[in-house]
Design a protein around this motif. Structure first.
Motif, PDB file in Angstrom:
ATOM      1  N   LEU A 149       0.798  -1.167  -0.049  1.00  0.00           N
ATOM      2  CA  LEU A 149       0.018  -0.106  -0.055  1.00  0.00           C
ATOM      3  C   LEU A 149       0.864   1.204   0.023  1.00  0.00           C
ATOM      4  O   LEU A 149       0.586   2.253  -0.630  1.00  0.00           O
ATOM      5  CB  LEU A 149      -0.943  -0.170   1.178  1.00  0.00           C
ATOM      6  CG  LEU A 149      -1.946  -0.863   1.080  1.00  0.00           C
ATOM      7  CD1 LEU A 149      -2.844  -0.985   2.452  1.00  0.00           C
ATOM      8  CD2 LEU A 149      -3.195  -0.695   0.180  1.00  0.00           C
TER       9      LEU A 149
ATOM     10  N   THR B 152      -6.913  -0.791   3.393  1.00  0.00           N
ATOM     11  CA  THR B 152      -6.842  -0.379   2.039  1.00  0.00           C
ATOM     12  C   THR B 152      -7.790   0.679   1.780  1.00  0.00           C
ATOM     13  O   THR B 152      -7.765   1.715   0.951  1.00  0.00           O
ATOM     14  CB  THR B 152      -7.434  -1.725   1.184  1.00  0.00           C
ATOM     15  OG1 THR B 152      -6.392  -2.656   1.252  1.00  0.00           O
ATOM     16  CG2 THR B 152      -7.382  -1.230  -0.453  1.00  0.00           C
TER      17      THR B 152
ATOM     18  N   TYR C 125      -6.845   4.392   0.324  1.00  0.00           N
ATOM     19  CA  TYR C 125      -7.114   4.717  -1.031  1.00  0.00           C
ATOM     20  C   TYR C 125      -8.498   5.629  -1.039  1.00  0.00           C
ATOM     21  O   TYR C 125      -8.643   6.343  -1.644  1.00  0.00           O
ATOM     22  CB  TYR C 125      -7.207   3.573  -1.968  1.00  0.00           C
ATOM     23  CG  TYR C 125      -5.756   3.115  -2.342  1.00  0.00           C
ATOM     24  CD1 TYR C 125      -4.601   3.892  -2.651  1.00  0.00           C
ATOM     25  CD2 TYR C 125      -5.269   1.838  -1.898  1.00  0.00           C
ATOM     26  CE1 TYR C 125      -3.621   3.378  -2.937  1.00  0.00           C
ATOM     27  CE2 TYR C 125      -4.287   1.281  -2.312  1.00  0.00           C
ATOM     28  CZ  TYR C 125      -3.129   2.018  -3.028  1.00  0.00           C
ATOM     29  OH  TYR C 125      -1.972   1.646  -3.135  1.00  0.00           O
TER      30      TYR C 125
END
Length: 433
Positions: free
Chosen positions: A29, A171, A175
């Motif tokens: 990530l 995640t 994002y």
């Protein structure tokens, strides 16, 4: 006997694989955010928590050995009392960490002395993730107890579910909410508390009957408390040596430059993948060795140790071949930085040698833990750290730079197994005399 080993080892392998998988996802990530600063920051933040939490790893290991021997001896009272003592220590330890979180951060970043851009990101990560301390340390005690009770399925369920939650939330936070390293930390905190609540639920669901054997008087029994403290003290010192080695490794990487820090952080994931896989069999060693010693079954003890080493040799050879043939695509999955990948390729040869040189140290750790031979674990770890790792690094680093750091690490892993083998008879077999 192989069925007994695999019954405990396989669920632990599944749960252990989720741990490096989580670390890999966190690095991936950060690795795809376009700056090596994020990779270095996560590595530094992770090192701080390794130092804090590995310091409490004695709770898992010590609880497993004590519980397994009580289980083998059919001492139901001691099985539940060992859990309550471990949870009390976990609670007190987590309170100390939360109260001292700022001094811990100040000291840690002073020691690392990293670049300002990396430190800023790492601090934002640290001050969120530190609030997972009660859950993380509590899970050490609970996981050790489940394994000592010969139950690896529950820790597997907890690890898999909590890490899936962690990956999904991290995640989304990175994002979906643009929280970068803070998102990874927040996902970890939430997931750790989910794991803690699951563990407590399983105890109430499947082990409620053991509460009848618990008493405050039994919990505070002086002899058993001294035994608990003595075993865990030695494991704690042994764990501090491991913490020192990995912290030293990361610190020297950071002191070189942020590219080497990023490279070594990525390559350590290869070590963690192998170690967590081998730990599945080490956990089986803890549970079964403790059970056979508690039951005074020397034949079973010898049989399980012999089979564990057969498994260890096979697995280490498989990983050696895997790393020799697949390192490039693993690196590509971790980062899209071509310069970082190119630099990392120069050190892959050390990763290829790692499994075959280190597997015995993992298995012997499990055997010694099951036998509660903690004093010998302490002695061998101190010897490997002071007489192998440190001299090797200072002798080799001037001539070989980062290669010297990796050679010192491999020498340390090999020395652990060699020294434990020397103490094997005194630590394990004399338990039956």
């Amino acid at each position: 006997m192989n069925k007994r080993i695999l019954k405990i080892a396989l669920p632990n392998i599944v749960s252990n694989i989720t741990i490096p998988l989580l670390g890999i996802v966190d690095l991936a990530l950060m690795g795809h955010l376009g700056k090596v600063d994020f990779i270095g920051a996560i590595a530094l933040g992770g090192t701080i928590f390794n130092f804090l939490y590995w310091g409490f790893a004695f709770l898992r290991m010590g609880t497993t050995g004590i519980t397994a021997q009580a289980y083998g001896a059919r001492n139901l009272s001691e099985t539940i009392l060992s859990l309550s003592r471990a949870l009390l220590v976990a609670l007190l330890g987590s309170i100390v960490i939360l109260l001292l979180q700022k001094p811990i951060a100040d000291l840690s970043f002073y020691v690392f002395d990293c670049e300002a851009s990396v430190e800023k990101i790492a601090k934002s990560y640290y001050y969120i993730r530190v609030w997972a301390a009660p859950a993380t340390i509590g899970l050490y005690a609970l996981t050790g107890w489940f394994i000592g009770m010969q139950n690896s399925k529950i820790p597997m369920i907890i690890a898999v579910v909590s890490n899936i939650i962690n990956i999904a939330l991290s995640t989304y936070f990175v994002y979906g909410m643009n929280l970068d390293a803070r998102g990874v930390a927040l996902g970890t905190v939430i997931a750790q508390y989910c794991g803690l609540f699951m563990a407590l639920f399983f105890i109430l669901r499947f082990y409620r009957r053991l509460f009848h054997y618990w008493s405050r008087k039994g919990m505070m029994q002086i002899k058993e408390l001294k035994n608990f403290i003595a075993i865990n003290k030695d494991i704690f010192i042994r764990t501090l040596c491991i913490i020192f080695v990995f912290t030293f490794f990361t610190t020297e990487s950071a002191n070189t430059n942020k590219t080497i820090l990023a490279v070594n952080s990525l390559l350590l994931q290869f070590l963690f993948i192998f170690s967590y896989f081998m730990d599945g069999f080490a956990f089986a060693a803890e549970a079964l060795v403790g059970k056979f010693i508690g039951a005074k079954n020397q034949t079973g003890l010898r049989s399980v140790i012999r089979l564990l080493f057969i498994w260890g040799i096979g697995i280490s050879l498989a990983f050696t071949i895997f790393y020799a043939t697949s390192s490039n695509w693993i690196l590509a999955a971790l980062t899209n930085s071509e310069s970082t990948i190119l630099e990392a390729q120069a050190y892959i040869k050390w990763i290829v040698l790692l499994p075959i040189l280190s597997f015995s140290s993992f298995l012997l750790d499990g055997i010694f833990i099951g036998a509660t031979a903690s004093v010998y674990m302490r002695k061998t770890m101190i010897a490997a750290t002071l007489f192998v790792f440190i001299p090797s690094y200072y002798f080799l680093s001037n001539s070989f730079q980062n290669h010297g750091l990796w050679m010192a690490m491999l020498g340390f892993m090999l020395a652990r197994g060699v020294f434990q083998t020397i103490y094997y008879k005194k630590a394990i077999l004399l338990k039956f005399n």
